[in-house]
Design a protein around this motif. Structure first.
Motif, PDB file in Angstrom:
ATOM      1  N   GLN A 162      37.025  39.799  31.808  1.00 11.08           N
ATOM      2  CA  GLN A 162      36.109  40.922  31.930  1.00 11.08           C
ATOM      3  C   GLN A 162      36.879  42.225  31.746  1.00 11.08           C
ATOM      4  O   GLN A 162      37.865  42.461  32.440  1.00 11.08           O
ATOM      5  CB  GLN A 162      35.426  40.925  33.294  1.00 11.08           C
ATOM      6  N   PRO A 163      36.441  43.066  30.798  1.00 14.02           N
ATOM      7  CA  PRO A 163      37.131  44.344  30.616  1.00 14.02           C
ATOM      8  C   PRO A 163      36.658  45.333  31.681  1.00 14.02           C
ATOM      9  O   PRO A 163      35.603  45.129  32.281  1.00 14.02           O
ATOM     10  CB  PRO A 163      36.651  44.789  29.232  1.00 14.02           C
ATOM     11  N   SER A 164      37.420  46.386  31.900  1.00 12.08           N
ATOM     12  CA  SER A 164      36.964  47.401  32.849  1.00 12.08           C
ATOM     13  C   SER A 164      35.848  48.200  32.181  1.00 12.08           C
ATOM     14  O   SER A 164      35.713  48.188  30.950  1.00 12.08           O
ATOM     15  CB  SER A 164      38.120  48.333  33.212  1.00 12.08           C
ATOM     16  N   GLU A 165      35.091  48.895  33.022  1.00 13.45           N
ATOM     17  CA  GLU A 165      33.994  49.726  32.510  1.00 13.45           C
ATOM     18  C   GLU A 165      34.539  50.764  31.513  1.00 13.45           C
ATOM     19  O   GLU A 165      33.976  50.969  30.448  1.00 13.45           O
ATOM     20  CB  GLU A 165      33.378  50.436  33.706  1.00 13.45           C
ATOM     21  N   THR A 225      41.430  40.065  43.674  1.00 10.89           N
ATOM     22  CA  THR A 225      41.075  41.405  44.157  1.00 10.89           C
ATOM     23  C   THR A 225      39.815  41.917  43.454  1.00 10.89           C
ATOM     24  O   THR A 225      39.395  43.039  43.669  1.00 10.89           O
ATOM     25  CB  THR A 225      42.230  42.415  43.931  1.00 10.89           C
ATOM     26  N   ARG A 226      39.261  41.084  42.567  1.00 13.45           N
ATOM     27  CA  ARG A 226      37.949  41.396  41.996  1.00 13.45           C
ATOM     28  C   ARG A 226      37.207  40.082  41.816  1.00 13.45           C
ATOM     29  O   ARG A 226      37.809  39.016  41.973  1.00 13.45           O
ATOM     30  CB  ARG A 226      38.087  42.135  40.660  1.00 13.45           C
ATOM     31  N   THR A 227      35.936  40.157  41.509  1.00 15.81           N
ATOM     32  CA  THR A 227      35.204  38.907  41.282  1.00 15.81           C
ATOM     33  C   THR A 227      35.593  38.367  39.907  1.00 15.81           C
ATOM     34  O   THR A 227      35.926  39.136  38.998  1.00 15.81           O
ATOM     35  CB  THR A 227      33.683  39.133  41.307  1.00 15.81           C
ATOM     36  N   PHE A 228      35.586  37.058  39.773  1.00 14.37           N
ATOM     37  CA  PHE A 228      35.804  36.415  38.471  1.00 14.37           C
ATOM     38  C   PHE A 228      34.619  35.514  38.200  1.00 14.37           C
ATOM     39  O   PHE A 228      34.046  34.931  39.132  1.00 14.37           O
ATOM     40  CB  PHE A 228      37.096  35.576  38.473  1.00 14.37           C
ATOM     41  N   ILE A 263      34.254  33.371  41.532  1.00 18.38           N
ATOM     42  CA  ILE A 263      35.276  33.626  42.562  1.00 18.38           C
ATOM     43  C   ILE A 263      35.014  35.005  43.180  1.00 18.38           C
ATOM     44  O   ILE A 263      34.780  35.976  42.462  1.00 18.38           O
ATOM     45  CB  ILE A 263      36.694  33.553  41.933  1.00 18.38           C
ATOM     46  N   LYS A 264      35.071  35.035  44.514  1.00 21.44           N
ATOM     47  CA  LYS A 264      34.762  36.300  45.210  1.00 21.44           C
ATOM     48  C   LYS A 264      36.044  37.089  45.478  1.00 21.44           C
ATOM     49  O   LYS A 264      37.141  36.525  45.453  1.00 21.44           O
ATOM     50  CB  LYS A 264      34.113  35.991  46.558  1.00 21.44           C
ATOM     51  N   VAL A 265      35.856  38.363  45.805  1.00 21.36           N
ATOM     52  CA  VAL A 265      37.001  39.202  46.187  1.00 21.36           C
ATOM     53  C   VAL A 265      37.621  38.595  47.455  1.00 21.36           C
ATOM     54  O   VAL A 265      36.891  38.152  48.351  1.00 21.36           O
ATOM     55  CB  VAL A 265      36.524  40.656  46.450  1.00 21.36           C
ATOM     56  N   ASN A 266      38.939  38.572  47.508  1.00 19.87           N
ATOM     57  CA  ASN A 266      39.711  38.038  48.644  1.00 19.87           C
ATOM     58  C   ASN A 266      39.721  36.515  48.729  1.00 19.87           C
ATOM     59  O   ASN A 266      40.259  35.963  49.681  1.00 19.87           O
ATOM     60  CB  ASN A 266      39.223  38.581  49.995  1.00 19.87           C
ATOM     61  N   GLU A 267      39.117  35.842  47.773  1.00 22.85           N
ATOM     62  CA  GLU A 267      39.138  34.374  47.798  1.00 22.85           C
ATOM     63  C   GLU A 267      40.503  33.904  47.287  1.00 22.85           C
ATOM     64  O   GLU A 267      41.055  34.495  46.349  1.00 22.85           O
ATOM     65  CB  GLU A 267      38.017  33.867  46.876  1.00 22.85           C
ATOM     66  N   GLU A 268      41.023  32.850  47.909  1.00 25.64           N
ATOM     67  CA  GLU A 268      42.307  32.335  47.436  1.00 25.64           C
ATOM     68  C   GLU A 268      42.106  31.520  46.154  1.00 25.64           C
ATOM     69  O   GLU A 268      41.159  30.744  46.034  1.00 25.64           O
ATOM     70  CB  GLU A 268      42.992  31.446  48.490  1.00 25.64           C
ATOM     71  N   LEU A 269      43.011  31.709  45.191  1.00 26.70           N
ATOM     72  CA  LEU A 269      42.941  30.944  43.942  1.00 26.70           C
ATOM     73  C   LEU A 269      43.711  29.641  44.119  1.00 26.70           C
ATOM     74  O   LEU A 269      44.758  29.615  44.765  1.00 26.70           O
ATOM     75  CB  LEU A 269      43.531  31.768  42.794  1.00 26.70           C
ATOM     76  N   SER A 270      43.172  28.583  43.558  1.00 26.97           N
ATOM     77  CA  SER A 270      43.807  27.274  43.749  1.00 26.97           C
ATOM     78  C   SER A 270      43.445  26.357  42.599  1.00 26.97           C
ATOM     79  O   SER A 270      42.430  26.557  41.932  1.00 26.97           O
ATOM     80  CB  SER A 270      43.296  26.643  45.042  1.00 26.97           C
ATOM     81  N   PHE A 271      44.297  25.379  42.364  1.00 27.91           N
ATOM     82  CA  PHE A 271      43.922  24.312  41.446  1.00 27.91           C
ATOM     83  C   PHE A 271      44.415  23.003  42.016  1.00 27.91           C
ATOM     84  O   PHE A 271      45.199  22.981  42.980  1.00 27.91           O
ATOM     85  CB  PHE A 271      44.411  24.569  40.008  1.00 27.91           C
ATOM     86  N   ASP A 272      43.917  21.919  41.464  1.00 30.80           N
ATOM     87  CA  ASP A 272      44.263  20.601  41.976  1.00 30.80           C
ATOM     88  C   ASP A 272      45.572  20.168  41.320  1.00 30.80           C
ATOM     89  O   ASP A 272      45.626  20.000  40.107  1.00 30.80           O
ATOM     90  CB  ASP A 272      43.117  19.625  41.632  1.00 30.80           C
TER      91      ASP A 272
END
Ligand SMILES: C[S@@+](CC[C@H](N)C(=O)[O-])C[C@H]1O[C@@H](n2cnc3c(N)ncnc32)[C@H](O)[C@@H]1O
Length: 303
Positions: A102-105, A173-176, A276-285
């Motif tokens: 996602q590009p910035s505005e 730190t942002r939604t994905f 993915i929400k702001v502050n959510e931890e990123l993870s993979f299996d």
């Protein structure tokens, strides 16, 4: 919209309406109806900077119908088809811009300004709010934006921090959005054999940073990220190596090949599997028995 419009206008004068393509694309991209006059105007503006040859190629490529197909198939060479398809994708903003990040505005607004459009100018804020990943995931490495990010390691929207019970980890730190490329698993590419040696030789704090995979030719390989910063980005902590394991992951690693000056380079991109929400931890299996990391974790409770 452009794709639809270009399918509406074709032929030498770019004006024959191709009803079937039009309806399919219209339905697929949920596009509101436009008049053929608007279509013509947008097509002219979008191809303003193209050569006459490119314009003609796009028109020809889009003018297929059952009646003309035979003739065209005899004339068309595969390289011309590929070139035309790329051109259309570029005109439609497909692979070249903003496809899986996602590009910035501000970037969207700057991009629109740069086009010099005088009418039907899109609203940058609306585009930003309604942005969704586009284009085929298979072609994501064609994007110059992703190539640049892999090279610079300046992935935005991520933050490394302490995570209870896991050492460090990466937060958003942002939604994905699902399908967005988050970052790559950055390190040196070595054979799996070498990867295992590195893994065994490294101290306890440095284990768990060798990502094992099989390359496109079926050869077992590994990405060695055991050093906290790599030779190509001295002093920089890259994100991929800091992402923890979770069975209920929100990222999926996927192997791509980057074609670079006659050479092919493997790149493991981590792609969002869900919103993915702001502050959510990123993870993979990491895989059963920590397969991605050479079985380091078999028997470990968090796996
Ligand atoms: C690729 S690193 C991830 C970043 C690491 N947490 C750090 O602080 O540098 C892999 C290592 O993180 C730890 N780890 C990963 N996922 C974990 C989890 N779900 N629970 C506890 N530790 C985890 C393990 O020590 C593993 O060897």
């Amino acid at each position: 919209v452009l794709l639809l419009i270009m399918c509406q206008v074709s032929g030498n004068m770019f004006m024959d309406v191709i009803v079937i393509s039009y309806l399919q694309l219209h339905f697929r991209y949920k596009i509101p109806s436009v008049t053929s006059q608007t279509a013509r105007r947008v097509f002219k503006t979008a191809t303003k900077t193209c050569s006459e040859q490119d314009k003609a190629m796009v028109a020809k490529y889009l003018s297929h119908s059952t009646a003309t197909a035979d003739n065209h198939y005899r004339m068309l060479q595969p390289d011309m088809v590929c070139q035309a398809k790329k051109l259309i994708a570029t005109l439609a903003g497909d692979s070249a811009h903003f496809n899986r990040r996602q590009p910035s505005e501000q970037r969207i607004i700057a991009y629109i300004d740069k086009q010099g459009w005088e009418s039907n100018v899109p609203n940058g804020v609306k585009l930003f709010n309604e942005w969704k990943p586009s284009g085929k995931e298979d072609h994501v490495m064609d994007s110059q934006q992703i190539q640049k990010l892999v090279k610079s390691q300046k992935w935005k929207g991520l933050h490394i921090t302490d995570i209870e019970g896991k050492g460090k980890g990466v937060l958003a730190t942002r939604t994905f959005q699902p399908g967005e490329v988050i970052c790559d698993y950055h390190g040196s590419i070595v054979t799996a054999k070498k990867g295992k040696e590195i893994h065994q030789e490294t101290s306890e704090e440095e284990t768990g940073y060798v990502f094992f995979y099989t390359n496109k030719k079926g050869k077992p390989m590994a990405i060695d990220a055991h050093s906290s910063s790599c030779d190509c980005h001295p002093g920089k902590q890259t994100f991929g190596r800091m992402i923890n394991h979770l069975r209920t992951f929100n990222l999926r690693p996927r192997l791509f090949t980057l074609q670079k000056d006659e050479e092919e380079k493997d790149v493991i991109l981590l792609i969002a599997t869900k919103a993915i929400k702001v502050n959510e931890e990123l993870s993979f299996d990491y895989g059963v028995d920590c397969r991605s990391f050479g079985g380091e974790g078999s028997g470990i409770s968090w796996l």
